[in-house]
Motif scaffolding. Structure first.
Motif, mmCIF file in Angstrom:
data_model
loop_
_atom_site.group_PDB
_atom_site.id
_atom_site.type_symbol
_atom_site.label_atom_id
_atom_site.label_comp_id
_atom_site.label_asym_id
_atom_site.label_seq_id
_atom_site.Cartn_x
_atom_site.Cartn_y
_atom_site.Cartn_z
ATOM 1 N N ALA A 148 1.910 6.184 -6.200
ATOM 2 C CA ALA A 148 1.499 6.599 -4.688
ATOM 3 C C ALA A 148 -0.088 6.699 -4.744
ATOM 4 O O ALA A 148 -0.669 6.317 -3.703
ATOM 5 C CB ALA A 148 2.107 7.850 -4.275
ATOM 6 N N GLY A 149 -0.669 7.192 -5.718
ATOM 7 C CA GLY A 149 -2.354 7.225 -5.927
ATOM 8 C C GLY A 149 -3.084 5.953 -5.676
ATOM 9 O O GLY A 149 -4.047 5.964 -5.039
ATOM 10 N N VAL A 150 -2.163 4.968 -6.496
ATOM 11 C CA VAL A 150 -2.762 3.466 -6.309
ATOM 12 C C VAL A 150 -2.689 2.824 -5.091
ATOM 13 O O VAL A 150 -3.661 2.531 -4.541
ATOM 14 C CB VAL A 150 -2.130 2.703 -7.598
ATOM 15 N N LEU A 151 -1.618 3.046 -4.519
ATOM 16 C CA LEU A 151 -1.257 2.717 -2.844
ATOM 17 C C LEU A 151 -2.276 3.196 -2.207
ATOM 18 O O LEU A 151 -2.822 2.534 -1.139
ATOM 19 C CB LEU A 151 0.084 2.753 -2.739
ATOM 20 N N ASP A 152 -2.367 4.899 -1.947
ATOM 21 C CA ASP A 152 -3.301 5.479 -1.091
ATOM 22 C C ASP A 152 -4.689 5.026 -1.504
ATOM 23 O O ASP A 152 -5.683 5.100 -0.361
ATOM 24 C CB ASP A 152 -3.140 7.027 -1.390
ATOM 25 N N ALA A 153 -5.107 4.665 -2.478
ATOM 26 C CA ALA A 153 -6.606 4.504 -2.660
ATOM 27 C C ALA A 153 -6.804 3.182 -2.515
ATOM 28 O O ALA A 153 -8.323 2.861 -2.090
ATOM 29 C CB ALA A 153 -6.809 4.457 -4.301
ATOM 30 N N LEU A 154 -6.154 2.189 -2.059
ATOM 31 C CA LEU A 154 -6.420 0.617 -1.613
ATOM 32 C C LEU A 154 -6.677 0.693 0.006
ATOM 33 O O LEU A 154 -5.927 1.372 0.602
ATOM 34 C CB LEU A 154 -5.413 -0.035 -1.906
ATOM 35 N N PRO A 155 -7.728 0.138 0.108
ATOM 36 C CA PRO A 155 -8.001 -0.111 1.752
ATOM 37 C C PRO A 155 -6.838 -0.689 2.528
ATOM 38 O O PRO A 155 -6.123 -1.598 1.865
ATOM 39 C CB PRO A 155 -9.453 -0.684 1.661
ATOM 40 N N VAL A 156 -6.481 -0.550 3.810
ATOM 41 C CA VAL A 156 -5.381 -1.165 4.319
ATOM 42 C C VAL A 156 -6.292 -2.449 5.083
ATOM 43 O O VAL A 156 -7.215 -2.190 5.996
ATOM 44 C CB VAL A 156 -5.106 -0.399 5.605
ATOM 45 N N PRO A 157 -6.033 -3.714 4.569
ATOM 46 C CA PRO A 157 -6.516 -4.786 5.256
ATOM 47 C C PRO A 157 -6.559 -4.963 6.670
ATOM 48 O O PRO A 157 -5.387 -4.999 7.167
ATOM 49 C CB PRO A 157 -5.970 -5.914 4.489
ATOM 50 N N SER A 158 -7.639 -5.214 7.348
ATOM 51 C CA SER A 158 -7.482 -5.446 8.877
ATOM 52 C C SER A 158 -7.065 -6.749 9.530
ATOM 53 O O SER A 158 -7.426 -7.655 8.617
ATOM 54 C CB SER A 158 -8.703 -4.981 9.450
ATOM 55 N N GLY A 159 -6.053 -6.985 10.111
ATOM 56 C CA GLY A 159 -5.807 -8.279 10.714
ATOM 57 C C GLY A 159 -4.625 -9.061 9.540
ATOM 58 O O GLY A 159 -4.496 -10.205 9.893
ATOM 59 N N ALA A 160 -4.343 -8.436 8.340
ATOM 60 C CA ALA A 160 -3.773 -9.147 7.487
ATOM 61 C C ALA A 160 -2.004 -9.051 8.086
ATOM 62 O O ALA A 160 -1.751 -8.380 8.732
ATOM 63 C CB ALA A 160 -3.853 -8.308 6.252
ATOM 64 N N PRO A 161 -1.460 -10.077 7.348
ATOM 65 C CA PRO A 161 0.097 -9.933 7.564
ATOM 66 C C PRO A 161 0.778 -8.566 7.202
ATOM 67 O O PRO A 161 0.254 -8.000 6.253
ATOM 68 C CB PRO A 161 0.755 -10.934 6.717
ATOM 69 N N ARG A 162 1.697 -7.991 8.170
ATOM 70 C CA ARG A 162 2.093 -6.687 7.839
ATOM 71 C C ARG A 162 3.577 -6.828 7.290
ATOM 72 O O ARG A 162 4.422 -7.597 7.501
ATOM 73 C CB ARG A 162 2.288 -5.846 9.264
ATOM 74 N N VAL A 163 3.956 -6.197 6.051
ATOM 75 C CA VAL A 163 5.149 -5.942 5.630
ATOM 76 C C VAL A 163 5.608 -4.583 5.408
ATOM 77 O O VAL A 163 4.963 -3.827 5.099
ATOM 78 C CB VAL A 163 5.121 -6.572 4.228
ATOM 79 N N ILE A 164 6.790 -4.146 6.000
ATOM 80 C CA ILE A 164 7.600 -2.937 5.625
ATOM 81 C C ILE A 164 8.492 -2.941 4.423
ATOM 82 O O ILE A 164 9.224 -4.011 3.978
ATOM 83 C CB ILE A 164 8.442 -2.573 6.836
ATOM 84 N N VAL A 165 8.172 -2.068 3.443
ATOM 85 C CA VAL A 165 8.633 -1.900 2.197
ATOM 86 C C VAL A 165 9.464 -0.578 2.069
ATOM 87 O O VAL A 165 8.785 0.392 2.556
ATOM 88 C CB VAL A 165 7.641 -2.152 1.169
ATOM 89 N N GLY A 166 10.698 -0.654 1.583
ATOM 90 C CA GLY A 166 11.385 0.683 1.233
ATOM 91 C C GLY A 166 12.738 0.420 0.538
ATOM 92 O O GLY A 166 13.099 -0.895 0.247
ATOM 93 N N LEU A 167 13.728 1.615 0.944
ATOM 94 C CA LEU A 167 15.130 1.570 0.301
ATOM 95 C C LEU A 167 15.977 1.728 1.389
ATOM 96 O O LEU A 167 15.725 2.336 2.481
ATOM 97 C CB LEU A 167 15.020 2.352 -0.729
ATOM 98 N N ALA A 168 17.100 1.414 1.220
ATOM 99 C CA ALA A 168 18.189 1.501 2.216
ATOM 100 C C ALA A 168 18.976 3.044 2.043
ATOM 101 O O ALA A 168 18.591 3.731 1.016
ATOM 102 C CB ALA A 168 19.498 0.546 1.934
ATOM 103 N N ARG A 169 19.769 3.394 2.886
ATOM 104 C CA ARG A 169 20.601 4.548 2.911
ATOM 105 C C ARG A 169 21.144 4.848 1.594
ATOM 106 O O ARG A 169 21.653 4.084 0.906
ATOM 107 C CB ARG A 169 21.694 4.328 4.085
#
Length: 292
Positions: A161-182
């Motif tokens: 989570a620290g690696v993800l949070d430390a990375l800048p969110v690219p502006s105007g880039a394609p968006r992908v939702i990532v997660g798990l099911a119920r």
């Protein structure tokens, strides 16, 4: 052997910085191709990655280079001393051995050493995921307690989570939702994949675990993403993933739904696309499809 461009892409270091570190600090000595171009082997890439990690942790480039050249990272711990590597990227049983000690400093040292041996993608695919599978197998055999497994998993979760949070969110880039099911809570694979996607320039929205189908549909409201990635880490998740894919496809017929995890090939729902079982290549391939 890798060119400057490839070595820079693998380590996350710009070609200009790579050449400067090489020239000023002698942290690597590249070879030469038959055409006279600089080329770097796997050991050089690992050294550059280790130096980058130290610099990002606050070390000066000079001291970081001295530490890497001395064969140690993460303070005074030798790079080959943490549990003894069974391969280039470390011992796959290392997390099993630290699970019962509840020694946070020891676990941090194991992770520091492992992530100093290569790029984020290389270490996740080559060491972390096999090590987590070994930990899970030990838990099933009863040789590691539930508390020990949770201790390690929670620590790894914070690291990713620290690696993800430390990375800048690219502006105007394609968006992908990532997660798990119920009902699915084994987040480490999809969390690592989310970080990899952001490292290759994708705007990732990470929604975590245990998300019911109706919540997935709600997550796509507003700015519809370019793709969805759902993890299928265990056989118990297959039915819930099938329900989620069906709900998403009913609400958004054109949405691209990609599946990852050990059991991605067993979902078999029309409109879903398995990503493959190596996270780094899967992230690069998905990014290439979306960016074009």
């Amino acid at each position: 052997m890798y060119t400057v461009k490839h070595a820079a892409a693998m380590t996350g270091i710009s070609p200009a910085t790579l050449r400067m570190w090489e020239r000023r600090y002698d942290v690597v000595v590249p070879g030469r191709s038959p055409s006279g171009y600089r080329v770097y082997d796997e050991a050089a890439v690992r050294r550059l990655s280790a130096m980058r990690a130290l610099v990002e942790a606050g070390w000066s480039p000079r001291l970081a280079a001295e530490q890497v050249k001395s064969g140690t990272t993460g303070g005074s711990t030798p790079t080959d001393s943490v549990d003894g590597p069974s391969g280039e990227l470390g011992d796959h049983e290392a997390l099993v051995r630290v699970a019962e000690g509840f020694d946070g400093a020891r676990l941090a040292a194991v992770l520091d050493e492992a992530f100093g041996r290569g790029t984020f993608e290389e270490v996740v695919d080559g060491w972390l995921m096999p090590a987590l599978h070994a930990l899970g197998d030990a838990w099933h055999r009863g040789t590691v307690s539930v508390a020990g497994e949770h201790f390690v998993s929670a620590t790894v979760n914070r690291r990713l989570a620290g690696v993800l949070d430390a990375l800048p969110v690219p502006s105007g880039a394609p968006r992908v939702i990532v997660g798990l099911a119920r009902g699915s809570r084994h987040e480490l694979g999809v969390l690592a994949f989310a970080a990899m996607l952001r490292r290759v320039g994708i705007d990732v929205v990470y929604v975590g675990g245990d998300l019911p189908p109706e919540s997935w549909v709600v997550a796509l409201n507003g700015d519809q993403p370019d793709a969805v990635v759902i993890g299928v880490p265990s056989s118990d998740d297959i039915a819930a993933v099938r329900d989620t894919v069906a709900s998403l496809r009913a609400a958004y017929p054109d949405i691209a739904v990609h599946l990852g995890g050990r059991h991605q090939d067993h979902v078999g729902v029309e409109g879903s696309r398995p990503l493959g079982h190596q996270l780094g290549p899967a992230a690069r391939d998905l990014a290439a499809q979306l960016i074009g």
